[in-house]
Write a protein that holds these residues in place. Structure first.
Motif, short mmCIF file in Angstrom:
data_model
loop_
_atom_site.label_atom_id
_atom_site.label_comp_id
_atom_site.label_asym_id
_atom_site.label_seq_id
_atom_site.Cartn_x
_atom_site.Cartn_y
_atom_site.Cartn_z
N ARG A 182 8.86 -17.27 17.28
CA ARG A 182 8.43 -18.56 17.86
C ARG A 182 8.70 -19.70 16.88
O ARG A 182 9.23 -20.75 17.27
CB ARG A 182 6.95 -18.50 18.22
N ARG A 197 11.24 -22.95 17.49
CA ARG A 197 10.57 -24.24 17.65
C ARG A 197 10.68 -25.17 16.45
O ARG A 197 10.45 -26.37 16.58
CB ARG A 197 9.09 -24.01 17.94
N ARG A 233 15.36 -24.98 24.33
CA ARG A 233 14.58 -24.24 25.32
C ARG A 233 15.44 -23.88 26.53
O ARG A 233 15.26 -22.82 27.11
CB ARG A 233 13.38 -25.07 25.74
N SER A 279 7.77 -17.49 26.82
CA SER A 279 6.49 -17.56 26.10
C SER A 279 6.64 -18.18 24.71
O SER A 279 5.66 -18.68 24.15
CB SER A 279 5.85 -16.18 25.98
N LEU A 280 7.85 -18.17 24.17
CA LEU A 280 8.05 -18.76 22.85
C LEU A 280 7.75 -20.25 22.86
O LEU A 280 7.41 -20.82 21.83
CB LEU A 280 9.49 -18.51 22.38
N TRP A 281 7.88 -20.88 24.02
CA TRP A 281 7.59 -22.31 24.12
C TRP A 281 6.27 -22.60 24.83
O TRP A 281 5.67 -23.64 24.60
CB TRP A 281 8.71 -23.04 24.87
N PRO A 337 0.94 -20.68 19.08
CA PRO A 337 0.99 -19.63 18.05
C PRO A 337 -0.38 -19.06 17.78
O PRO A 337 -1.38 -19.63 18.02
CB PRO A 337 1.52 -20.33 16.81
#
Length: 95
Positions: free
Chosen positions: A16, A20, A62, A89-91, A95
């Motif tokens: 992540r 990001r 993204r 889900s990474l965006w 975290p």
């Protein structure tokens, strides 16, 4: 037995950060070895991000990461749904 004592959620958090935060990748790219990830999905995602970063000086956007993953022949079609959910889900997840 895991190679490193870091759980899956921690490893997802590293990926992540890779997608990001370009400063994170720039600062730690020497330490970001895809072989450190236990799951094949995270290994390949980290490879894609690092290759893109090496080429363009920034992580994939993204909108471009799903396309890069979709075109990646090393992802077996049977795991595509899981990987596409993981990529989103990474965006979307904090975290």
């Amino acid at each position: 037995m895991p190679v490193y004592d870091f759980g899956y959620d921690f490893q997802v958090g590293i990926v992540r950060c890779m997608v990001r935060d370009p400063v994170f990748v720039r600062s730690y790219k020497q330490c970001l070895n895809p072989e450190y990830f236990e799951s094949s999905e995270l290994k390949l995602l980290s490879e894609i991000v690092l290759e893109h970063f090496g080429k363009y000086g920034e992580p994939p956007s993204r909108s471009s990461l799903p396309e890069l993953v979709r075109s990646e022949s090393r992802f077996h079609k049977s795991v595509w749904l899981h990987v596409s959910t993981l990529v989103e889900s990474l965006w979307t997840e904090l975290p």
